[in-house]
Scaffold this motif. Structure first.
Motif, PDB file in Angstrom:
ATOM      1  N   PRO A   1      -4.018   8.771   4.688  1.00  0.00           N
ATOM      2  CA  PRO A   1      -5.086   8.005   5.368  1.00  0.00           C
ATOM      3  C   PRO A   1      -4.842   6.497   5.335  1.00  0.00           C
ATOM      4  CG  PRO A   1      -6.039   9.724   4.002  1.00  0.00           C
ATOM      5  CD  PRO A   1      -4.584   9.675   3.657  1.00  0.00           C
ATOM      6  N   THR A   2      -4.430   5.976   4.194  1.00  0.00           N
ATOM      7  CA  THR A   2      -4.164   4.543   4.099  1.00  0.00           C
ATOM      8  C   THR A   2      -2.962   4.150   4.943  1.00  0.00           C
ATOM      9  OG1 THR A   2      -5.088   4.441   1.868  1.00  0.00           O
ATOM     10  CG2 THR A   2      -3.611   2.663   2.514  1.00  0.00           C
TER      11      THR A   2
ATOM     12  N   THR B   1       0.804  -1.222   0.000  1.00  0.00           N
ATOM     13  CA  THR B   1       0.000   0.000   0.000  1.00  0.00           C
ATOM     14  C   THR B   1       0.838   1.274   0.000  1.00  0.00           C
ATOM     15  OG1 THR B   1      -0.184  -0.158   2.418  1.00  0.00           O
ATOM     16  CG2 THR B   1      -1.984  -1.083   1.125  1.00  0.00           C
ATOM     17  N   THR B   2       2.070   1.218   0.537  1.00  0.00           N
ATOM     18  CA  THR B   2       2.894   2.424   0.628  1.00  0.00           C
ATOM     19  C   THR B   2       4.086   2.413  -0.322  1.00  0.00           C
ATOM     20  OG1 THR B   2       4.335   1.533   2.373  1.00  0.00           O
ATOM     21  CG2 THR B   2       2.280   2.613   3.066  1.00  0.00           C
TER      22      THR B   2
ATOM     23  N   GLN C   1     -12.213   2.244   1.203  1.00  0.00           N
ATOM     24  CA  GLN C   1     -12.876   3.548   1.200  1.00  0.00           C
ATOM     25  C   GLN C   1     -11.909   4.707   1.401  1.00  0.00           C
ATOM     26  OE1 GLN C   1     -16.011   3.175   0.393  1.00  0.00           O
ATOM     27  NE2 GLN C   1     -15.812   0.945   0.634  1.00  0.00           N
ATOM     28  N   LEU C   2     -10.669   4.405   1.804  1.00  0.00           N
ATOM     29  CA  LEU C   2      -9.707   5.461   2.127  1.00  0.00           C
ATOM     30  C   LEU C   2      -8.940   5.903   0.897  1.00  0.00           C
ATOM     31  CD1 LEU C   2      -8.248   4.042   5.472  1.00  0.00           C
ATOM     32  CD2 LEU C   2      -9.977   5.823   5.201  1.00  0.00           C
ATOM     33  N   GLU C   3      -8.546   7.149   0.906  1.00  0.00           N
ATOM     34  CA  GLU C   3      -7.727   7.687  -0.177  1.00  0.00           C
ATOM     35  C   GLU C   3      -6.294   7.203  -0.027  1.00  0.00           C
ATOM     36  OE1 GLU C   3      -7.972  11.875  -0.180  1.00  0.00           O
ATOM     37  OE2 GLU C   3     -10.140  11.955  -0.540  1.00  0.00           O
ATOM     38  N   ALA C   4      -5.612   7.027  -1.154  1.00  0.00           N
ATOM     39  CA  ALA C   4      -4.204   6.651  -1.130  1.00  0.00           C
ATOM     40  C   ALA C   4      -3.382   7.761  -0.489  1.00  0.00           C
ATOM     41  CB  ALA C   4      -3.707   6.367  -2.539  1.00  0.00           C
ATOM     42  N   GLY C   5      -2.315   7.360   0.194  1.00  0.00           N
ATOM     43  CA  GLY C   5      -1.473   8.345   0.854  1.00  0.00           C
ATOM     44  C   GLY C   5      -1.575   8.241   2.357  1.00  0.00           C
TER      45      GLY C   5
END
Length: 412
Positions: free
Chosen positions: A110-111, A46-47, A104-108
């Motif tokens: 929040p994730t 994810t990151t 449901q979360l935006e990339a960056g």
């Protein structure tokens, strides 16, 4: 007809161990392995950051250390059933919530925050469930008497099967299906562990001690058992090298070797197979030669494997040498668990177990910090230094164990 009642009762411990100890331990081991190896892979996916993967590994382990300050006392106070059931159910709730929230979360940011919180919370809950399951296994070992190492071998085998299946399942689900499916699978294992929790109660009928007093009790008990203390010291240094390899594996395999997250899981699955074979061999070897020779040979294998893996530059060699390292580690773990079940008094088992595992796990968050702060190009040198420290620590520990009076007469 009535003459058969006695033999039936004589055979009852077998299904009791299967249903009351081995099955819940299997479910918890599956959730434990998928959480431990799957969450860092999820963070990297994810990151796409090696540093954040190391931070997540540290965040996964730091709260676990704090949990041990409470978990042992809670098990002694409330029994294994309540603690395992509650921790497993809460872990299932946390991962299901994460599975619903992440899409449901935006990339960056929040994730990133979400997966970091997931690592920390699952780390705490996983260690509560582990302490409860391990304490239940300790009770079963003491009831087995001279065959304690056989019970511990089965329990370790269950853990290794979890390590065999967990990383592979987590990696495949993450790569082929997605994060939500991986998290839901962890929730299923957790709910099964909660439903099958062994029906054991508090290990002491005395008034429970405060948490800090329990830690002091554990420390006092450990200091009074020099054989256990030296072994814990050596394995703590060994765990720094193992923790570093675990924390760095996603970065090394994905970034340096160019392989997938499923290949990261494959490494630990192959290592679990090697460890399973070692556990089966060690069970018979301890029967024949005793604890010290088996432990010393296992320590030698682990140290040589770790020194070699620090010098390799290919995925295949990395996989094989990690398997050799974990095979040696499996043998030492059988020795540790057998020694622990023999020496720790039952009334303080939970508190002392918590302290010993706390000491053994302290290197893991430090390993995460090292991966987060050291440039990937220098990780090989850090692994080499930790491998040398591991070899020295294990050598000193087993030399000291060799000279302890009465150890062999009692446990050989």
């Amino acid at each position: 007809m009535r003459s058969r009642v006695g033999p039936r009762h004589a055979r009852r411990p077998v299904p009791t161990l299967l249903r009351g100890i081995y099955l819940p331990r299997s479910m918890d081991a599956g959730a434990f392995a998928m959480t431990t190896y799957g969450i860092p892979l999820l963070v990297l996916a994810t990151t796409n950051s090696a540093s954040l993967t190391g931070v997540a590994f540290a965040l996964e382990w730091v709260p676990r250390l704090g949990a041990f300050a409470v978990a042992g006392a809670m098990v002694d106070r409330h029994g294994t059933t309540r603690v395992l059931r509650t921790a497993s159910a809460l872990r299932a709730a946390v991962v299901v919530a994460a599975a619903l929230a992440l899409p449901q979360l935006e990339a960056g940011l929040p994730t990133t925050v979400a997966v970091m919180l997931l690592a920390a919370s699952t780390g705490v809950l996983t260690e509560f469930s582990y302490i409860a399951a391990e304490t239940a296994g300790g009770v079963a070992s003491r009831q087995a008497g001279e065959r304690a190492h056989r019970v511990q071998s089965v329990l370790l085998g269950i853990d290794q099967v979890g390590t065999l299946a967990g990383p592979a399942i987590a990696g495949l689900l993450l790569e082929r299906a997605g994060a939500a499916e991986m998290l839901v699978t962890i929730a299923v294992f957790s709910l099964l562990a909660s439903a099958l929790a062994p029906r054991q109660h508090a290990t002491s009928t005395e008034t429970p001690e405060p948490v800090l007093a329990g830690l002091r009790t554990g420390w006092t008990t450990l200091r009074s058992l020099p054989a256990l203390g030296w072994l814990v010291c050596g394995l703590t240094l060994s765990n720094l090298a193992i923790g570093l390899l675990q924390a760095a594996a996603p970065v090394i395999v994905v970034k340096e070797f160019g392989h997938s997250s499923a290949d990261v899981g494959l490494i630990w699955s192959v290592a679990a197979v090697a460890s399973l074979i070692t556990v089966a061999v060690c069970r018979r070897a301890i029967d024949r030669w005793g604890l010290w020779p088996v432990g010393a040979l296992s320590a030698t294998v682990a140290a040589c494997g770790c020194l070699a893996v620090s010098l390799t530059h290919t995925y295949t060699a990395y996989l094989v040498l990690i398997a050799v390292l974990m095979a040696g580690e499996g043998g030492m773990t059988v020795v540790l668990r057998t020694l622990r079940s023999h020496l720790i008094p039952q009334q303080v088992f939970g508190a002392t177990l918590s302290l010993t595992i706390l000491l053994l796990l302290i290197p893991f968050p430090l390993a995460g910090v090292l991966v987060a702060t050291v440039p990937p190009t220098l990780l090989g040198h850090v692994i080499t230094a930790c491998a040398v420290l591991q070899a020295l620590g294990l050598g000193l520990a087993f030399v000291r164990l060799r000279t302890l009076p009465g150890l062999h007469a009692r446990l050989a």
